[in-house]
Write a protein that holds these residues in place. Structure first.
Motif, mmCIF file in Angstrom:
data_model
loop_
_atom_site.group_PDB
_atom_site.id
_atom_site.type_symbol
_atom_site.label_atom_id
_atom_site.label_comp_id
_atom_site.label_asym_id
_atom_site.label_seq_id
_atom_site.Cartn_x
_atom_site.Cartn_y
_atom_site.Cartn_z
ATOM 1 N N LYS A 5 0.841 -1.204 0.000
ATOM 2 C CA LYS A 5 0.000 0.000 0.000
ATOM 3 C C LYS A 5 0.878 1.257 0.000
ATOM 4 C CE LYS A 5 -3.659 2.624 0.644
ATOM 5 N NZ LYS A 5 -4.138 3.298 -0.510
ATOM 6 N N ASP A 6 1.915 1.263 0.829
ATOM 7 C CA ASP A 6 2.815 2.415 0.907
ATOM 8 C C ASP A 6 3.565 2.644 -0.409
ATOM 9 O OD1 ASP A 6 2.005 2.804 3.494
ATOM 10 O OD2 ASP A 6 3.786 1.880 4.393
ATOM 11 N N LEU A 7 3.822 1.567 -1.171
ATOM 12 C CA LEU A 7 4.521 1.679 -2.447
ATOM 13 C C LEU A 7 3.564 1.897 -3.622
ATOM 14 C CD1 LEU A 7 7.119 -1.186 -1.975
ATOM 15 C CD2 LEU A 7 7.563 1.274 -1.933
ATOM 16 N N ASP A 8 2.277 2.084 -3.322
ATOM 17 C CA ASP A 8 1.239 2.281 -4.338
ATOM 18 C C ASP A 8 1.143 1.097 -5.303
ATOM 19 O OD1 ASP A 8 0.350 4.764 -3.397
ATOM 20 O OD2 ASP A 8 1.935 5.812 -4.500
ATOM 21 N N LEU A 9 1.391 -0.111 -4.806
ATOM 22 C CA LEU A 9 1.259 -1.312 -5.621
ATOM 23 C C LEU A 9 -0.135 -1.926 -5.511
ATOM 24 C CD1 LEU A 9 4.749 -2.937 -4.981
ATOM 25 C CD2 LEU A 9 3.984 -1.696 -7.014
#
Length: 133
Positions: A5-9
């Motif tokens: 989520k933090d890496l926008d994956l």
């Protein structure tokens, strides 16, 4: 999951299952105490038997092993000792081409008398794996 989520994956946490349930009917899913079984419907009908697939696999392997560069159909048949052109095409050449293991030098003219065949990158990798066996 938080890292993805933090890496926008991922779009948002927990959105996968509801989206899958929108695409497939609920009868595709079987939940038990210890596991989840998902049976997804196929868009293609499966006609071939396991025996046919195994036979194709053995013949394709045999064909791939004889490649040393670019070959004509006649050369490949001669190397393999096969006289029947239709048999060779149906059980050796066509399955290898469909599996993208063999490429055509004239892809726009698959039935050309000048057609030649070569191992694709996938075919070369497959041959390397065969040699390890």
């Amino acid at each position: 999951m938080r890292i993805f989520k933090d890496l926008d994956l991922v779009e948002q946490l927990g959105s996968g299952i509801p989206r899958i349930l929108q695409a497939y009917p609920k009868d595709c899913f079987y939940f038990s105490e210890n596991f989840l079984r998902i049976t997804l419907p196929s868009t293609e009908s499966v006609i071939r038997t396991m025996q046919d697939t195994m036979q194709d696999t053995m013949q394709v392997r045999e064909l791939l092993k004889v490649f040393t560069g670019i070959h004509t159909r006649e050369e490949l048949q001669q190397i393999l000792g096969l006289a029947n052109r239709d048999y060779f095409r149906k059980f050796y050449l066509k399955p290898a081409i469909e599996a993208n293991l063999i490429g055509l030098t004239l892809p726009d003219k698959p039935t050309s008398s000048k057609q030649q065949y070569f191992l694709t990158q996938k075919g070369e990798e497959f041959v390397r794996l065969l040699k390890k066996d």
